[in-house]
Design a protein around this motif. Structure first.
Motif, short mmCIF file in Angstrom:
data_model
loop_
_atom_site.label_atom_id
_atom_site.label_comp_id
_atom_site.label_asym_id
_atom_site.label_seq_id
_atom_site.Cartn_x
_atom_site.Cartn_y
_atom_site.Cartn_z
N ARG A 34 0.80 -1.38 0.08
CA ARG A 34 -0.10 -0.21 -0.22
C ARG A 34 0.79 1.39 0.31
NH1 ARG A 34 -4.73 -0.89 4.20
NH2 ARG A 34 -4.92 -2.97 3.76
N SER A 35 -0.07 1.99 -0.87
CA SER A 35 1.57 3.43 -0.36
C SER A 35 0.62 3.85 0.33
CB SER A 35 0.56 4.30 -1.76
OG SER A 35 -0.12 4.51 -2.13
N TYR A 36 -0.34 3.84 1.11
CA TYR A 36 -0.71 4.64 2.59
C TYR A 36 -1.79 3.52 3.53
CZ TYR A 36 -5.03 2.88 0.04
OH TYR A 36 -6.11 1.73 -0.51
N THR A 37 -1.65 4.45 4.81
CA THR A 37 -2.52 3.25 5.84
C THR A 37 -3.12 4.40 6.22
OG1 THR A 37 -0.64 1.97 6.18
CG2 THR A 37 -2.14 2.32 7.75
#
Length: 78
Positions: free
Chosen positions: A8-11
Motif C-alpha cells: 500500500r502507498s497509504y495507511t
C-alpha cells in the motif's frame, strides 16, 4: 510487463463519522424503497464503526446534525 502492486502507498489511521440522527430517514436515496428504518440505520452505523476500529483506525464519532440528514457520510467531504 509491470509487476503487480503488492504494498500500500497509504495507511488509514484515523476515521471520522457522525451518528445518524432521526432525520436520516429523510436523506437522499437513489431508489425509493419505502420508509427507511432508523433502528437499522443505527445498527449499521455501529457495525461500520466497529469495522473501522477493527483495522486499527482511531475513530472519532461526532454527534448527529438533524438539519443535515446525509451528514453521516463525513468521508465524502474529507
Amino acid at each position: 510487463m509491470e509487476a503487480p502492486v503488492t504494498a500500500r502507498s497509504y495507511t488509514f489511521t484515523h476515521a471520522i463519522t457522525r451518528r445518524p440522527g432521526a432525520s436520516i430517514v429523510k436523506g437522499l436515496r437513489a431508489v425509493d424503497t419505502g420508509e427507511p428504518s432508523l433502528e437499522l440505520f443505527r445498527q449499521h452505523h455501529q457495525d461500520y464503526v466497529a469495522a473501522l476500529e477493527s483495522t486499527g483506525a482511531r475513530v472519532t464519532v461526532l454527534e448527529p446534525l438533524e438539519a443535515y440528514p446525509d451528514s453521516v457520510f463525513v468521508e465524502d467531504a474529507a
